[in-house]
Write a protein that holds these residues in place. Structure first.
Motif, PDB file in Angstrom:
ATOM      1  N   VAL A 146       0.837  -1.202   0.000  1.00  0.00           N
ATOM      2  CA  VAL A 146       0.000   0.000   0.000  1.00  0.00           C
ATOM      3  C   VAL A 146       0.874   1.255   0.000  1.00  0.00           C
ATOM      4  O   VAL A 146       1.795   1.388   0.814  1.00  0.00           O
ATOM      5  CB  VAL A 146      -0.939   0.013   1.222  1.00  0.00           C
ATOM      6  CG1 VAL A 146      -1.779   1.286   1.251  1.00  0.00           C
ATOM      7  CG2 VAL A 146      -1.853  -1.210   1.203  1.00  0.00           C
ATOM      8  N   ASP A 147       0.557   2.162  -0.898  1.00  0.00           N
ATOM      9  CA  ASP A 147       1.228   3.459  -1.002  1.00  0.00           C
ATOM     10  C   ASP A 147       0.872   4.309   0.227  1.00  0.00           C
ATOM     11  O   ASP A 147      -0.294   4.487   0.559  1.00  0.00           O
ATOM     12  CB  ASP A 147       0.762   4.150  -2.285  1.00  0.00           C
ATOM     13  CG  ASP A 147       1.551   5.416  -2.592  1.00  0.00           C
ATOM     14  OD1 ASP A 147       2.228   5.929  -1.683  1.00  0.00           O
ATOM     15  OD2 ASP A 147       1.457   5.888  -3.732  1.00  0.00           O
ATOM     16  N   LEU A 148       1.896   4.829   0.901  1.00  0.00           N
ATOM     17  CA  LEU A 148       1.687   5.650   2.092  1.00  0.00           C
ATOM     18  C   LEU A 148       2.337   7.026   1.902  1.00  0.00           C
ATOM     19  O   LEU A 148       2.777   7.655   2.865  1.00  0.00           O
ATOM     20  CB  LEU A 148       2.275   4.937   3.321  1.00  0.00           C
ATOM     21  CG  LEU A 148       1.599   5.202   4.674  1.00  0.00           C
ATOM     22  CD1 LEU A 148       0.162   4.725   4.649  1.00  0.00           C
ATOM     23  CD2 LEU A 148       2.368   4.481   5.785  1.00  0.00           C
ATOM     24  N   LYS A 203      -7.968   2.248   3.808  1.00  0.00           N
ATOM     25  CA  LYS A 203      -7.980   1.498   5.063  1.00  0.00           C
ATOM     26  C   LYS A 203      -9.293   0.751   5.248  1.00  0.00           C
ATOM     27  O   LYS A 203      -9.315  -0.436   5.598  1.00  0.00           O
ATOM     28  CB  LYS A 203      -7.763   2.448   6.246  1.00  0.00           C
ATOM     29  CG  LYS A 203      -6.343   2.890   6.482  1.00  0.00           C
ATOM     30  CD  LYS A 203      -6.269   3.739   7.743  1.00  0.00           C
ATOM     31  CE  LYS A 203      -4.856   4.156   8.071  1.00  0.00           C
ATOM     32  NZ  LYS A 203      -4.775   4.914   9.343  1.00  0.00           N
ATOM     33  N   LEU A 209       4.157  -1.474   3.509  1.00  0.00           N
ATOM     34  CA  LEU A 209       3.807  -0.070   3.344  1.00  0.00           C
ATOM     35  C   LEU A 209       5.017   0.648   2.744  1.00  0.00           C
ATOM     36  O   LEU A 209       6.157   0.396   3.155  1.00  0.00           O
ATOM     37  CB  LEU A 209       3.421   0.552   4.676  1.00  0.00           C
ATOM     38  CG  LEU A 209       2.214  -0.088   5.389  1.00  0.00           C
ATOM     39  CD1 LEU A 209       1.997   0.553   6.749  1.00  0.00           C
ATOM     40  CD2 LEU A 209       0.961   0.018   4.544  1.00  0.00           C
ATOM     41  N   ILE A 238      -3.073  -2.407   9.132  1.00  0.00           N
ATOM     42  CA  ILE A 238      -3.578  -1.470   8.123  1.00  0.00           C
ATOM     43  C   ILE A 238      -4.193  -0.251   8.809  1.00  0.00           C
ATOM     44  O   ILE A 238      -3.964   0.896   8.416  1.00  0.00           O
ATOM     45  CB  ILE A 238      -4.614  -2.161   7.221  1.00  0.00           C
ATOM     46  CG1 ILE A 238      -3.943  -3.242   6.372  1.00  0.00           C
ATOM     47  CG2 ILE A 238      -5.322  -1.152   6.322  1.00  0.00           C
ATOM     48  CD1 ILE A 238      -4.908  -4.097   5.581  1.00  0.00           C
ATOM     49  N   ALA A 298      -1.658   2.338  10.080  1.00  0.00           N
ATOM     50  CA  ALA A 298      -0.740   2.966   9.117  1.00  0.00           C
ATOM     51  C   ALA A 298      -0.856   4.487   9.183  1.00  0.00           C
ATOM     52  O   ALA A 298      -1.953   5.039   9.235  1.00  0.00           O
ATOM     53  CB  ALA A 298      -1.050   2.463   7.708  1.00  0.00           C
TER      54      ALA A 298
END
Length: 317
Positions: free
Chosen positions: A94-96, A119, A138, A160, A163
């Protein structure tokens, strides 16, 4: 099927009889004493109820039988429905990056950030993966493993939810996130290995190209599905800093044999995760498993109850 964990323990059943025969002073001594009636009237009356007398005598025997039975470990083999195990390992990358803070998604009638929408949907997606081993990577400027591969989907869902943007920078290293996910799966011997990569930007950090990471995934037999998140893409607005690089994400999926999806709103995101559920179906009809149920607490409880009855009956004499 009933059985005993230690059936040889039943050889101890005659032990009290042997002890009564062999140990000194263990034999019962009986006799009678004649006393005057005036004295006898003040003595406790002997039990005359034959049933009560026989029951009191049987208590020690039943107590010993219960104890030996409990120690022998009565057990029963029972068939139960086996937990579904798919033989699939799946890593969610997942792009953070900082652009995930942008509030352009609608969730339950409220405008929320891209991260909040991801999320909500990703947690639901992960919880439906019972039988898969799930991991979470992440990535932003750097990539890190937020949850190792595990059957505990609830723990991954919590990771998740926890994050936070900024913990690993604010730029986007798609190749770094994909590469780390592929590295984790390269050590897996699962029959199916899958990466679900979600990003809302373009690769702006790192020295490795996303296509190179996709090529490595293909050589290792790892399938990569990509999700391009956001209403704007570089193909239509190439100078927009918040545009998602749909072309690169599509190429990554095509190279590895996966599928690429475009998400512009929460409804699209929910539809995509449902489609991935169908592509990577979770669970299968497993044969029933055989488990052992122990029943020793029942004779042990009976032995405890008999001990209490024996103590009470002796105090009543």
């Amino acid at each position: 099927m009933w059985s005993f964990a230690s059936p040889l323990v039943f050889l101890l059943l005659p032990l009290p009889l042997i002890a009564m025969r062999l140990l000194p002073g263990s034999r019962a001594v009986t006799g009678a004493l004649k006393v005057p009636a005036t004295i006898a009237d003040h003595l406790p009356k002997a039990a005359t109820d034959g049933v009560r007398v026989r029951a009191r005598r049987a208590l020690p025997l039943l107590l010993w039988l219960s104890l030996v039975t409990a120690i022998a470990g009565p057990q029963k083999l029972e068939a139960v429905e086996a937990l579904p195990v798919t033989g699939r390992d799946l890593v969610l990358a997942v792009d953070l990056s900082g652009s995930m803070e942008k509030e352009d998604f609608s969730l339950d009638g409220k405008t929320v950030s891209r991260l909040q929408a991801v999320k909500t949907v990703a947690k639901d997606f992960v919880k439906r993966r019972a039988g898969d081993r799930i991991g979470l990577v992440l990535f932003a400027e750097d990539a890190y493993v937020a949850a190792p591969l595990t059957f505990d989907v609830a723990a991954v869902a919590r990771a998740i939810d926890e994050a936070t943007i900024g913990i690993s920078g604010r730029s986007t290293a798609i190749a770094g996130g994909l590469g780390l996910a592929v590295k984790r799966l390269s050590k897996s011997d699962a029959r199916s290995r899958v990466v679900v990569l979600l990003s809302d930007g373009s690769d702006t950090s790192g020295t490795v190209e996303p296509r190179d990471a996709a090529g490595l995934a293909k050589r290792l037999g790892i399938t990569v599905h990509t999700i391009a998140l956001g209403p704007i893409d570089l193909e239509t607005r190439p100078k927009d800093r918040n545009a998602v690089d749909t072309a690169t994400l599509r190429a990554v999926a095509d190279m590895s044999g996966g599928q690429s999806f475009r998400v512009r709103d929460t409804a699209d995101l929910e539809a995509v995760t449902a489609e991935i559920d169908r592509l990577e179906a979770s669970g299968f009809d497993a044969p029933p498993a055989t488990i052992r149920r122990d029943y020793w607490p029942y004779p042990a409880t009976l032995a405890l109850a008999l001990s209490i009855c024996l103590i009470v009956s002796r105090r009543a004499l």
